[in-house]
Write an enzyme that holds these catalytic residues in place. Structure first.
Site, PDB file in Angstrom:
ATOM      1  N   HIS A 115       0.853  -1.190   0.000  1.00  0.00           N
ATOM      2  CA  HIS A 115       0.000   0.000   0.000  1.00  0.00           C
ATOM      3  C   HIS A 115       0.888   1.239   0.000  1.00  0.00           C
ATOM      4  O   HIS A 115       1.949   1.245   0.638  1.00  0.00           O
ATOM      5  CB  HIS A 115      -0.889   0.042   1.249  1.00  0.00           C
ATOM      6  CG  HIS A 115      -1.557   1.378   1.413  1.00  0.00           C
ATOM      7  ND1 HIS A 115      -2.732   1.691   0.773  1.00  0.00           N
ATOM      8  CD2 HIS A 115      -1.164   2.500   2.081  1.00  0.00           C
ATOM      9  CE1 HIS A 115      -3.049   2.954   1.057  1.00  0.00           C
ATOM     10  NE2 HIS A 115      -2.111   3.469   1.845  1.00  0.00           N
ATOM     11  N   GLU A 126      -2.841   9.052   6.697  1.00  0.00           N
ATOM     12  CA  GLU A 126      -2.428   7.669   6.980  1.00  0.00           C
ATOM     13  C   GLU A 126      -1.244   7.623   7.955  1.00  0.00           C
ATOM     14  O   GLU A 126      -1.187   6.746   8.815  1.00  0.00           O
ATOM     15  CB  GLU A 126      -2.115   6.950   5.656  1.00  0.00           C
ATOM     16  CG  GLU A 126      -3.390   6.752   4.833  1.00  0.00           C
ATOM     17  CD  GLU A 126      -3.149   6.329   3.386  1.00  0.00           C
ATOM     18  OE1 GLU A 126      -1.976   6.158   2.992  1.00  0.00           O
ATOM     19  OE2 GLU A 126      -4.151   6.170   2.659  1.00  0.00           O
TER      20      GLU A 126
HETATM   21  P1  DAT Z   1      -4.156   1.366  -4.416  1.00  0.00           P
HETATM   22  O1  DAT Z   1      -3.837   0.308  -3.385  1.00  0.00           O
HETATM   23  O2  DAT Z   1      -3.305   1.206  -5.661  1.00  0.00           O
HETATM   24  O3  DAT Z   1      -4.126   2.759  -3.861  1.00  0.00           O
HETATM   25  P2  DAT Z   1      -7.063   1.574  -4.362  1.00  0.00           P
HETATM   26  O4  DAT Z   1      -6.894   2.609  -3.311  1.00  0.00           O
HETATM   27  O5  DAT Z   1      -7.925   1.893  -5.535  1.00  0.00           O
HETATM   28  O6  DAT Z   1      -5.646   1.084  -4.932  1.00  0.00           O
HETATM   29  O7  DAT Z   1      -7.649   0.241  -3.712  1.00  0.00           O
HETATM   30  C1  DAT Z   1      -7.192  -0.200  -2.448  1.00  0.00           C
HETATM   31  C2  DAT Z   1      -7.012  -1.684  -2.494  1.00  0.00           C
HETATM   32  O8  DAT Z   1      -8.262  -2.322  -2.701  1.00  0.00           O
HETATM   33  C3  DAT Z   1      -6.122  -2.197  -3.650  1.00  0.00           C
HETATM   34  O9  DAT Z   1      -4.758  -2.130  -3.346  1.00  0.00           O
HETATM   35  C4  DAT Z   1      -6.617  -3.594  -3.810  1.00  0.00           C
HETATM   36  C5  DAT Z   1      -8.098  -3.499  -3.492  1.00  0.00           C
HETATM   37  N1  DAT Z   1      -8.899  -3.362  -4.723  1.00  0.00           N
HETATM   38  C6  DAT Z   1      -8.962  -2.276  -5.525  1.00  0.00           C
HETATM   39  N2  DAT Z   1      -9.781  -2.480  -6.553  1.00  0.00           N
HETATM   40  C7  DAT Z   1     -10.252  -3.749  -6.401  1.00  0.00           C
HETATM   41  C8  DAT Z   1     -11.155  -4.574  -7.139  1.00  0.00           C
HETATM   42  N3  DAT Z   1     -11.735  -4.132  -8.257  1.00  0.00           N
HETATM   43  N4  DAT Z   1     -11.380  -5.834  -6.686  1.00  0.00           N
HETATM   44  C9  DAT Z   1     -10.806  -6.277  -5.542  1.00  0.00           C
HETATM   45  N5  DAT Z   1      -9.953  -5.553  -4.797  1.00  0.00           N
HETATM   46  C10 DAT Z   1      -9.688  -4.305  -5.219  1.00  0.00           C
HETATM   47 MG    MG Z   2      -5.376   3.739  -2.542  1.00  0.00          MG
END
Ligand code: DAT
Ligand code: MG
Length: 148
Positions: A115, A126
């Site tokens: 993360h 965070e």
């Molecule tokens: P990041 O971790 O790149 O900031 P994010 O904040 O959009 O991405 O999402 C947080 C986390 O949630 C990501 O690391 C993995 C999970 N996630 C995101 N999109 C998802 C999806 N479509 N299906 C399952 N898990 C997902």
């Molecule tokens: Mg994120």
């Protein structure tokens, strides 16, 4: 100096990738100013991922991030927030470039190893959520003039 919050997720800890990941940010030229191995409570997980509360995968995400210890870190450096995101690679490892952490070590979006804060607002939020002020150190590395 800019700071960001990075965290090796439970899959990264289980797969012995903590050292590899720390190495990448050290080698790049960033400075580690806080770190701890910890378990995330249900409450902290829900707060941390609050922006995803309405998403269909929210429950799974909280279950996953609380499923084992994580390695929480604060890193410092010029443009560290956006650069760390580039070094992590795209959220979905299907799309993360080889050479990035997710591109090199992850296969599915549900288990994507790391993360990282995505903006200065989320970094501040965070860092505050995971670390007390006294858990962060401030120090100069003599080699910094060879980096910045
Ligand atoms: P990041 O971790 O790149 O900031 P994010 O904040 O959009 O991405 O999402 C947080 C986390 O949630 C990501 O690391 C993995 C999970 N996630 C995101 N999109 C998802 C999806 N479509 N299906 C399952 N898990 C997902
Ligand atoms: Mg994120």
């Amino acid at each position: 100096m800019e700071k960001t919050f990075l965290m090796v997720k439970p899959d990264g800890v289980q797969r012995n990738l903590v050292g590899e990941i720390v190495n990448r940010f050290e080698n790049k030229g960033f400075t580690l100013v806080g770190a701890k191995l910890m378990n995330i409570s249900q409450e902290l997980a829900e707060q941390h991922y609050g922006e995803h509360k309405e998403r269909p995968f929210f429950g799974e995400l909280v279950d996953f991030i609380t499923s084992g210890p994580v390695f929480a870190m604060v890193w410092e450096g010029e443009n560290v927030i956006s650069t760390a995101r580039l070094m992590m690679g795209a959220t979905n490892p299907k799309e993360s470039a080889p050479g990035t952490i997710r591109g090199d070590f992850a296969v599915t979006v549900g288990k994507n190893i790391i993360h990282g804060s995505d903006s200065s607002d989320s970094a501040a939020r965070e860092i505050n959520l995971f670390f007390k002020e006294e858990e962060l150190v401030s120090y100069d590395k003599s080699m910094i003039s060879w980096i910045n």
